[in-house]
Design a protein around this motif. Structure first.
Motif, PDB file in Angstrom:
ATOM      1  N   HIS A 287       0.849  -1.200   0.000  1.00 45.68           N
ATOM      2  CA  HIS A 287       0.000   0.000   0.000  1.00 45.68           C
ATOM      3  C   HIS A 287       0.873   1.234   0.000  1.00 45.68           C
ATOM      4  CE1 HIS A 287      -2.677  -3.174   1.310  1.00 45.68           C
ATOM      5  NE2 HIS A 287      -3.620  -2.438   0.756  1.00 45.68           N
ATOM      6  N   PHE A 288       0.421   2.261  -0.682  1.00 47.28           N
ATOM      7  CA  PHE A 288       1.143   3.532  -0.619  1.00 47.28           C
ATOM      8  C   PHE A 288       0.163   4.688  -0.755  1.00 47.28           C
ATOM      9  CE2 PHE A 288       1.173   4.370  -5.196  1.00 47.28           C
ATOM     10  CZ  PHE A 288       1.145   3.092  -5.754  1.00 47.28           C
ATOM     11  N   VAL A 289       0.636   5.856  -0.302  1.00 54.34           N
ATOM     12  CA  VAL A 289      -0.219   7.042  -0.324  1.00 54.34           C
ATOM     13  C   VAL A 289       0.489   8.146  -1.107  1.00 54.34           C
ATOM     14  CG1 VAL A 289       0.617   7.710   2.001  1.00 54.34           C
ATOM     15  CG2 VAL A 289      -1.475   8.742   1.101  1.00 54.34           C
ATOM     16  N   VAL A 290      -0.267   8.780  -1.990  1.00 57.83           N
ATOM     17  CA  VAL A 290       0.204   9.942  -2.742  1.00 57.83           C
ATOM     18  C   VAL A 290      -0.591  11.142  -2.221  1.00 57.83           C
ATOM     19  CG1 VAL A 290       0.481  11.003  -5.019  1.00 57.83           C
ATOM     20  CG2 VAL A 290       0.627   8.504  -4.790  1.00 57.83           C
ATOM     21  N   PRO A 291       0.033  12.007  -1.398  1.00 55.48           N
ATOM     22  CA  PRO A 291      -0.722  13.126  -0.814  1.00 55.48           C
ATOM     23  C   PRO A 291      -1.117  14.174  -1.855  1.00 55.48           C
ATOM     24  CG  PRO A 291       1.327  12.705   0.416  1.00 55.48           C
ATOM     25  CD  PRO A 291       1.414  11.946  -0.886  1.00 55.48           C
ATOM     26  N   SER A 292      -2.028  15.037  -1.436  1.00 52.90           N
ATOM     27  CA  SER A 292      -2.501  16.126  -2.283  1.00 52.90           C
ATOM     28  C   SER A 292      -1.350  16.928  -2.896  1.00 52.90           C
ATOM     29  CB  SER A 292      -3.351  17.076  -1.424  1.00 52.90           C
ATOM     30  OG  SER A 292      -3.595  18.281  -2.131  1.00 52.90           O
ATOM     31  N   TRP A 293      -1.506  17.188  -4.175  1.00 50.42           N
ATOM     32  CA  TRP A 293      -0.620  18.104  -4.915  1.00 50.42           C
ATOM     33  C   TRP A 293       0.843  17.663  -4.918  1.00 50.42           C
ATOM     34  CZ3 TRP A 293      -3.155  20.023  -8.413  1.00 50.42           C
ATOM     35  CH2 TRP A 293      -2.730  21.130  -9.155  1.00 50.42           C
ATOM     36  N   HIS A 294       1.054  16.367  -4.763  1.00 51.90           N
ATOM     37  CA  HIS A 294       2.369  15.773  -4.968  1.00 51.90           C
ATOM     38  C   HIS A 294       2.369  15.204  -6.389  1.00 51.90           C
ATOM     39  CE1 HIS A 294       2.815  16.265  -0.703  1.00 51.90           C
ATOM     40  NE2 HIS A 294       3.959  15.589  -0.644  1.00 51.90           N
ATOM     41  N   THR A 295       3.423  15.453  -7.130  1.00 52.83           N
ATOM     42  CA  THR A 295       3.494  14.947  -8.503  1.00 52.83           C
ATOM     43  C   THR A 295       3.939  13.490  -8.476  1.00 52.83           C
ATOM     44  OG1 THR A 295       4.015  17.142  -9.326  1.00 52.83           O
ATOM     45  CG2 THR A 295       4.566  15.287 -10.758  1.00 52.83           C
ATOM     46  N   ALA A 296       3.154  12.635  -9.124  1.00 47.86           N
ATOM     47  CA  ALA A 296       3.478  11.202  -9.135  1.00 47.86           C
ATOM     48  C   ALA A 296       3.567  10.714 -10.568  1.00 47.86           C
ATOM     49  CB  ALA A 296       2.402  10.415  -8.395  1.00 47.86           C
ATOM     50  N   ARG A 297       4.442   9.736 -10.794  1.00 50.44           N
ATOM     51  CA  ARG A 297       4.415   9.036 -12.079  1.00 50.44           C
ATOM     52  C   ARG A 297       4.739   7.580 -11.854  1.00 50.44           C
ATOM     53  NH1 ARG A 297       9.845   8.981 -13.923  1.00 50.44           N
ATOM     54  NH2 ARG A 297      10.903  10.581 -12.716  1.00 50.44           N
ATOM     55  N   PHE A 298       4.043   6.746 -12.645  1.00 50.72           N
ATOM     56  CA  PHE A 298       4.165   5.294 -12.504  1.00 50.72           C
ATOM     57  C   PHE A 298       5.026   4.718 -13.613  1.00 50.72           C
ATOM     58  CE2 PHE A 298      -0.191   5.519 -10.482  1.00 50.72           C
ATOM     59  CZ  PHE A 298       0.237   5.108  -9.226  1.00 50.72           C
ATOM     60  N   SER A 299       5.710   3.633 -13.292  1.00 50.80           N
ATOM     61  CA  SER A 299       6.308   2.822 -14.348  1.00 50.80           C
ATOM     62  C   SER A 299       6.222   1.365 -13.922  1.00 50.80           C
ATOM     63  CB  SER A 299       7.757   3.245 -14.613  1.00 50.80           C
ATOM     64  OG  SER A 299       8.488   3.245 -13.421  1.00 50.80           O
TER      65      SER A 299
END
Ligand code: GTQ
Length: 351
Positions: free
Chosen positions: A311-323
């Protein structure tokens, strides 16, 4: 002769003198109160299942489901320790129920979602209808409905609980009741809600039985997976999300619960996604496969490698990218419907 006090001395004296009246100057806090962009106190975090699971199993020896009422290890945001929160508005936890156990019936104004991680054959009963839980199933408990969990199977069952607890706490609008009977009587056979609402049809004289919440209790993984597989084969891929679908309240077309939106997405092998950020902080549960997420905000960077049941959390207005080299399937939930209802949802997709 007294020197004229400096402006800062005048202010300090003002603050001290008015403090007993519970008055405080806005100009000292204005920038923090009305920031130029969201500045979440939350931090990105990863919980690897293989490291969490031993503690979950130990909790199975430390307390019964009945004594605990809900035997759950809360996933606390490292920057919000003690607040039982994974983001400012959302709660997440991993619930364990062992063979033969019952987590007794209660109801509360908080809405809950379950996402099954491990084991099959446990059930959740909502408003007189039981649903057997299978890995990957997304199950809901509408606000103020009686619900209990039981396990008549021979294996331990673990699921992710997602609730709007911090949001309801913020509004001071939480009520809860314990049922006098541990297990509610079954008033509808299993699958009734799915037959009524799960086939792009609805009873002719239906009245949304749970208000703004979906009348479907269970969204089986098999269906979601089929849809994603099919779209992966013959539809264009989104450069940010791969193939991503949102779960629906079939009566409204909106999110399954008024406070939480849920999603499932598939990234194909070799996926290298583009970055995005949005105001709704999101919690991810890895269903299948492997991948990486890069997150950054305000010059800080995080990098997580994830596998099944992490499990992971991406907080508000944090830029995320997946690969993902080998491809993966991700379930996620966020408080997006509330942002949308307030007209403050914002998303940026970087290219
Ligand atoms: O299953 O009803 O993780 O009431 C936290 C509070 C689960 C539940 C949680 C709850 C529940």
């Amino acid at each position: 002769m007294n020197a004229t006090p400096t402006p800062s001395a005048v202010r300090e004296q003002l603050y001290r003198d008015m403090n007993p009246l519970h008055l405080t100057p806005l100009w000292e806090v204005l920038h923090a109160l009305v920031p130029p962009q969201p500045a979440s106190p939350c931090v990105p975090a990863l919980w690897q299942y293989e490291r969490v699971r031993p503690f979950l199993m130990r909790s199975g020896q430390a307390i019964t489901a009945e004594e605990a009422v809900r035997r759950v290890l809360i996933l606390e945001n490292p920057a919000l320790r003690g607040q039982s929160a994974i983001t400012q508005s959302l709660y997440a936890g991993l619930q364990l129920i062992l063979p033969g156990e019952v987590a007794p019936s209660h109801r509360h104004t908080q809405s809950a979602l379950r996402f099954v991680l491990e084991g099959k054959g446990a059930y959740t009963a909502v408003d007189g209808e039981r649903t057997i839980m299978q890995p990957g199933d997304f199950i809901i408990t509408p606000s103020w409905t009686w619900h209990e969990h039981g396990n008549d199977s021979g294996e331990a069952v673990v699921w992710l609980d997602g609730l709007d607890i911090p949001m309801i706490r913020f509004f001071d609008a939480g009520f809860a009741q314990t049922s006098t009977s541990h297990v509610q009587s079954v008033s509808r056979t299993e699958g009734t809600s799915f037959a009524r609402y799960g086939h792009n049809m609805a009873p002719v004289r239906h009245d949304a039985p749970y208000g703004a919440t979906s009348p479907l209790f269970c969204y089986p993984y098999e269906r979601s997976r089929q849809a994603l597989d099919r779209l992966m084969r013959d539809s264009p891929l989104d450069a940010w999300d791969g193939v991503k679908l949102r779960y629906l309240n079939p009566l409204s077309g909106g999110s399954p619960m008024p406070t939480m939106a849920t999603f499932m997405q598939k990234l194909p092998p070799g996926f290298k996604g583009q970055g995005w950020r949005q105001t709704d902080g999101a919690v991810y549960s890895v269903v299948e496969g492997q991948g990486q997420v890069h997150i950054e905000a305000e010059g800080e960077r995080w990098f997580f490698e994830f596998g099944p049941r992490d499990h992971f959390v991406v907080p508000s207005w944090h830029t995320a990218r997946f690969s993902s080299e080998r491809g993966c399937v991700l379930f996620s939930f966020s408080d997006r419907p509330v942002h949308q209802a307030l007209g403050i949802h914002k998303e940026e997709r970087l290219s």
